[in-house]
Design a protein around this motif. Structure first.
Motif, PDB file in Angstrom:
ATOM      1  N   ASP A 198      -4.188  -1.190   6.475  1.00 30.81           N
ATOM      2  CA  ASP A 198      -3.598  -0.102   5.596  1.00 30.81           C
ATOM      3  C   ASP A 198      -4.631   0.252   4.833  1.00 30.81           C
ATOM      4  O   ASP A 198      -5.588  -0.349   4.359  1.00 30.81           O
ATOM      5  CB  ASP A 198      -2.340  -0.310   4.695  1.00 30.81           C
ATOM      6  CG  ASP A 198      -1.208  -0.848   5.455  1.00 30.81           C
ATOM      7  OD1 ASP A 198      -0.885  -0.371   6.627  1.00 30.81           O
ATOM      8  OD2 ASP A 198      -0.243  -1.662   4.671  1.00 30.81           O
ATOM      9  N   ALA A 199      -4.950   1.663   4.816  1.00 27.85           N
ATOM     10  CA  ALA A 199      -6.108   2.582   4.206  1.00 27.85           C
ATOM     11  C   ALA A 199      -6.115   1.894   2.437  1.00 27.85           C
ATOM     12  O   ALA A 199      -5.052   1.441   1.894  1.00 27.85           O
ATOM     13  CB  ALA A 199      -5.675   3.747   4.045  1.00 27.85           C
ATOM     14  N   VAL A 200      -7.225   1.553   2.104  1.00 27.64           N
ATOM     15  CA  VAL A 200      -7.468   1.114   0.740  1.00 27.64           C
ATOM     16  C   VAL A 200      -7.583   2.351  -0.048  1.00 27.64           C
ATOM     17  O   VAL A 200      -8.485   3.068   0.119  1.00 27.64           O
ATOM     18  CB  VAL A 200      -8.703   0.202   0.582  1.00 27.64           C
ATOM     19  CG1 VAL A 200      -8.737  -0.143  -0.946  1.00 27.64           C
ATOM     20  CG2 VAL A 200      -8.216  -0.986   1.577  1.00 27.64           C
ATOM     21  N   PRO A 201      -6.858   2.570  -1.077  1.00 31.04           N
ATOM     22  CA  PRO A 201      -7.035   3.753  -1.906  1.00 31.04           C
ATOM     23  C   PRO A 201      -8.394   3.831  -2.451  1.00 31.04           C
ATOM     24  O   PRO A 201      -8.996   2.831  -2.961  1.00 31.04           O
ATOM     25  CB  PRO A 201      -6.003   3.936  -3.144  1.00 31.04           C
ATOM     26  CG  PRO A 201      -4.885   2.936  -2.365  1.00 31.04           C
ATOM     27  CD  PRO A 201      -5.636   1.945  -1.544  1.00 31.04           C
ATOM     28  N   ASN A 202      -9.053   5.086  -2.641  1.00 33.24           N
ATOM     29  CA  ASN A 202     -10.365   5.243  -3.243  1.00 33.24           C
ATOM     30  C   ASN A 202     -11.564   4.502  -2.700  1.00 33.24           C
ATOM     31  O   ASN A 202     -12.678   4.437  -3.351  1.00 33.24           O
ATOM     32  CB  ASN A 202     -10.253   5.003  -4.842  1.00 33.24           C
ATOM     33  CG  ASN A 202      -9.256   5.574  -5.523  1.00 33.24           C
ATOM     34  OD1 ASN A 202      -8.939   6.745  -5.271  1.00 33.24           O
ATOM     35  ND2 ASN A 202      -8.309   4.966  -6.285  1.00 33.24           N
ATOM     36  N   THR A 203     -11.507   4.088  -1.539  1.00 32.02           N
ATOM     37  CA  THR A 203     -12.579   3.364  -0.736  1.00 32.02           C
ATOM     38  C   THR A 203     -13.523   4.362  -0.404  1.00 32.02           C
ATOM     39  O   THR A 203     -13.090   5.583   0.022  1.00 32.02           O
ATOM     40  CB  THR A 203     -11.942   2.442   0.208  1.00 32.02           C
ATOM     41  OG1 THR A 203     -13.138   1.876   0.683  1.00 32.02           O
ATOM     42  CG2 THR A 203     -11.506   3.299   1.440  1.00 32.02           C
ATOM     43  N   ALA A 204     -14.610   4.187  -0.092  1.00 29.22           N
ATOM     44  CA  ALA A 204     -15.908   5.102   0.277  1.00 29.22           C
ATOM     45  C   ALA A 204     -15.848   4.746   1.821  1.00 29.22           C
ATOM     46  O   ALA A 204     -16.626   5.307   2.626  1.00 29.22           O
ATOM     47  CB  ALA A 204     -17.120   4.769  -0.228  1.00 29.22           C
ATOM     48  N   GLY A 205     -15.368   3.566   2.626  1.00 27.85           N
ATOM     49  CA  GLY A 205     -15.369   3.359   3.981  1.00 27.85           C
ATOM     50  C   GLY A 205     -15.339   1.814   4.191  1.00 27.85           C
ATOM     51  O   GLY A 205     -15.049   1.169   3.024  1.00 27.85           O
ATOM     52  N   TYR A 206     -15.493   1.219   5.045  1.00 23.99           N
ATOM     53  CA  TYR A 206     -15.527  -0.114   5.585  1.00 23.99           C
ATOM     54  C   TYR A 206     -16.409  -0.540   6.378  1.00 23.99           C
ATOM     55  O   TYR A 206     -17.205  -0.064   7.089  1.00 23.99           O
ATOM     56  CB  TYR A 206     -14.241  -0.255   6.374  1.00 23.99           C
ATOM     57  CG  TYR A 206     -12.845   0.405   5.759  1.00 23.99           C
ATOM     58  CD1 TYR A 206     -12.185  -0.445   4.826  1.00 23.99           C
ATOM     59  CD2 TYR A 206     -12.447   1.674   5.897  1.00 23.99           C
ATOM     60  CE1 TYR A 206     -11.031  -0.056   4.235  1.00 23.99           C
ATOM     61  CE2 TYR A 206     -11.240   2.169   5.454  1.00 23.99           C
ATOM     62  CZ  TYR A 206     -10.595   1.267   4.569  1.00 23.99           C
ATOM     63  OH  TYR A 206      -9.448   1.796   3.877  1.00 23.99           O
ATOM     64  N   VAL A 207     -16.449  -1.867   6.475  1.00 21.50           N
ATOM     65  CA  VAL A 207     -17.754  -2.707   7.052  1.00 21.50           C
ATOM     66  C   VAL A 207     -16.778  -3.976   7.584  1.00 21.50           C
ATOM     67  O   VAL A 207     -15.799  -4.498   6.901  1.00 21.50           O
ATOM     68  CB  VAL A 207     -18.929  -3.519   6.131  1.00 21.50           C
ATOM     69  CG1 VAL A 207     -19.481  -4.361   7.098  1.00 21.50           C
ATOM     70  CG2 VAL A 207     -19.632  -2.316   5.556  1.00 21.50           C
TER      71      VAL A 207
END
Length: 201
Positions: A71-80
């Protein structure tokens, strides 16, 4: 009948069977993660975290990626996403895959993404995100533990970033990414664990 090479590999696997559990060297056990509990649940086509991976997903089989989603994480700038095996008979957990610059709305990593790799630009999914260095020097390498070494655990570690990463090379390394995360850049993280074992038959 097993070949001489297979029998010798199995001999080494038995001999080194106690050489496992380099968990202290995992990406997600480094100082940047101190006091940060995993809160992201990662799903896979294989099953829940802790599932056994079939040969279809292993390097000695079809070497398919175990499609992951979250699930998308609110306020994230992206993922690794970093994949490691702490049970290899080495002094460090080898990296099987390293993916970064996943956009905030990109909540999957799939086999089809890897098949669309641009090896010159080191990008996946038509440039949607990038891949970095792993132990095999390719896009991704599935499980291939030493024969008769017992079960190996494969940690698919996902990090949601507070802000975009910076100062990365064109073909980023684990150390570069950890240096960025150490600057208080972890919003949330989670892990999916897959198990795989090879036995001499």
């Amino acid at each position: 009948m097993p070949s001489f090479g297979q029998r010798f590999e199995a001999f080494l696997g038995n001999l080194l069977s106690s050489q496992k559990g380099r968990d202290a060297g995992l990406f997600s056990t480094q100082p940047a993660f101190k006091d940060k509990e995993p809160t992201i649940t990662i799903n896979s086509v294989i099953g829940p975290s802790g599932s056994t991976m079939t040969k279809e997903y292993a390097a000695d089989g079809e070497d398919k990626f175990p499609d992951l989603s979250w699930d998308a994480v609110p306020n994230t700038a992206g993922y690794v996403l970093v994949i490691e095996d702490p049970d290899a008979p080495l002094w460090f957990p080898p990296i099987h895959g390293l993916f970064y610059d996943l956009a905030p709305d990109n909540t999957t990593v799939k086999q089809s993404d890897l098949e669309a790799a641009d090896t010159k630009k080191k990008t996946l999914k038509s440039g949607a995100y990038k891949y970095g260095k792993n132990i095999r020097g390719n896009v991704y390498g599935g499980p291939k533990p030493v024969l008769n070494h017992g079960n190996h655990r494969y940690f698919y570690q996902l990090v949601a970033l507070k802000r975009p990463m910076k100062n990365l090379s064109a073909f980023a390394t684990r150390e570069e990414i950890l240096n960025d995360l150490a600057d208080d850049n972890i919003l949330a993280w989670g892990v999916w664990l897959g198990n795989y074992e090879r036995k001499l038959e």
